[in-house]
Design a protein around this motif. Sequence first.
Motif, PDB file in Angstrom:
ATOM      1  N   SER A 169      -4.070  -3.506  -0.993  1.00  0.00           N
ATOM      2  CA  SER A 169      -2.682  -3.122  -1.253  1.00  0.00           C
ATOM      3  C   SER A 169      -2.446  -3.377  -2.737  1.00  0.00           C
ATOM      4  O   SER A 169      -3.288  -3.984  -3.405  1.00  0.00           O
ATOM      5  N   LEU A 170      -1.317  -2.927  -3.237  1.00  0.00           N
ATOM      6  CA  LEU A 170      -1.064  -3.109  -4.668  1.00  0.00           C
ATOM      7  C   LEU A 170      -1.126  -4.581  -5.106  1.00  0.00           C
ATOM      8  O   LEU A 170      -1.788  -4.882  -6.102  1.00  0.00           O
ATOM      9  N   GLU A 212      -2.878  -6.940  -3.992  1.00  0.00           N
ATOM     10  CA  GLU A 212      -4.286  -7.361  -4.033  1.00  0.00           C
ATOM     11  C   GLU A 212      -5.015  -6.765  -5.233  1.00  0.00           C
ATOM     12  O   GLU A 212      -5.815  -7.453  -5.883  1.00  0.00           O
ATOM     13  N   SER A 235       6.348   6.741   0.334  1.00  0.00           N
ATOM     14  CA  SER A 235       5.169   5.854   0.244  1.00  0.00           C
ATOM     15  C   SER A 235       5.072   5.212  -1.126  1.00  0.00           C
ATOM     16  O   SER A 235       4.665   4.055  -1.253  1.00  0.00           O
ATOM     17  N   GLN A 263       4.905   1.345  -1.272  1.00  0.00           N
ATOM     18  CA  GLN A 263       3.601   0.735  -1.532  1.00  0.00           C
ATOM     19  C   GLN A 263       3.353   0.427  -3.005  1.00  0.00           C
ATOM     20  O   GLN A 263       2.435  -0.310  -3.344  1.00  0.00           O
ATOM     21  N   HIS A 307       6.789  -3.477  -5.328  1.00  0.00           N
ATOM     22  CA  HIS A 307       6.078  -4.634  -5.880  1.00  0.00           C
ATOM     23  C   HIS A 307       6.302  -4.818  -7.370  1.00  0.00           C
ATOM     24  O   HIS A 307       5.786  -5.767  -7.966  1.00  0.00           O
ATOM     25  N   SER A 354      -7.139   2.834  -3.505  1.00  0.00           N
ATOM     26  CA  SER A 354      -7.080   1.418  -3.131  1.00  0.00           C
ATOM     27  C   SER A 354      -5.667   0.910  -2.889  1.00  0.00           C
ATOM     28  O   SER A 354      -5.490  -0.097  -2.213  1.00  0.00           O
ATOM     29  N   LEU A 355      -4.670   1.580  -3.449  1.00  0.00           N
ATOM     30  CA  LEU A 355      -3.291   1.119  -3.272  1.00  0.00           C
ATOM     31  C   LEU A 355      -2.690   1.577  -1.963  1.00  0.00           C
ATOM     32  O   LEU A 355      -1.701   1.034  -1.496  1.00  0.00           O
ATOM     33  N   PHE A 356      -3.287   2.618  -1.387  1.00  0.00           N
ATOM     34  CA  PHE A 356      -2.630   3.283  -0.255  1.00  0.00           C
ATOM     35  C   PHE A 356      -3.433   3.165   1.036  1.00  0.00           C
ATOM     36  O   PHE A 356      -3.174   3.877   1.986  1.00  0.00           O
ATOM     37  N   GLN A 357      -4.444   2.319   1.073  1.00  0.00           N
ATOM     38  CA  GLN A 357      -5.252   2.216   2.294  1.00  0.00           C
ATOM     39  C   GLN A 357      -4.559   1.340   3.333  1.00  0.00           C
ATOM     40  O   GLN A 357      -3.824   0.455   2.966  1.00  0.00           O
TER      41      GLN A 357
END
Length: 217
Positions: A2-3, A5, A37, A41, A45, A214-217
């Motif tokens: 996630s973002l 991370e 989204s 997502q 943040h 990687s931000l949207f998985q």
Amino acid sequence: MSLPEVVAHLRALEAEAGREPGSARLVAVTKGQDLESIERQVLAHGSYPLGEGRAQELRDKAAERPDWEWHYIGPLQRNKIKYLRPVTLVHAIEAVWQAEAIAEAAARWGHAPDLLLQLHNGEEQKHGVLADELADTLRGVRETGLTVRGLMVMAPDSGADLTPPEAETRILRLFTETAQRAHDLGLPELSMGMSGDYPQAVRAGATLVRVGRSLFQ
Ligand SMILES: *Cc1c(COP(=O)(O)O)cnc(C)c1O
């Protein structure tokens, strides 16, 4: 991931490389993602520039959210330049005519984006300025009056055929060479690294990392 991370990972990679915290900034690549989204997502943040790679998609999203910070990371076709009005940074200038067309449009808009030049990665044929032509292209682009802030590069897909340590070494070498060229030209920004290779990019000195998947998985 996630973002949060990905951002924590960027901070760890900066520390390992002895770099200032926050010196490798995340550009959240949002192509194919809807506004809801992106809000949930990414922007929930913190505030991040959003990288779009298709000009019409960018125009449509930015029309709905003109207050968000938009970057354009895709290839530039002449008839799509009119859609770049909301953009603050164009990552992939490959030819002087592109900068000329942006400068002409920017005169009508009353504001102009800054630019990065895309360096050819030495393996793929398609995109980027050849290393030998970089200085001339930079000179020609600057004659438009627009500001060139740095270089952008993409690792070749052919790296995917190699076994991991070999591919990583090759990508790290490309990123390190790109950083050296930017340094030689006095250009401060380096847009390098995507979901699959941003660790190497941060090690090599990337200041903007373009992460999507990687931000949207
Ligand atoms: C899609 C894209 C990215 C992001 O790639 P991911 O693998 O989704 O992280 C970065 N840069 C460019 C130019 C892209 O088109």
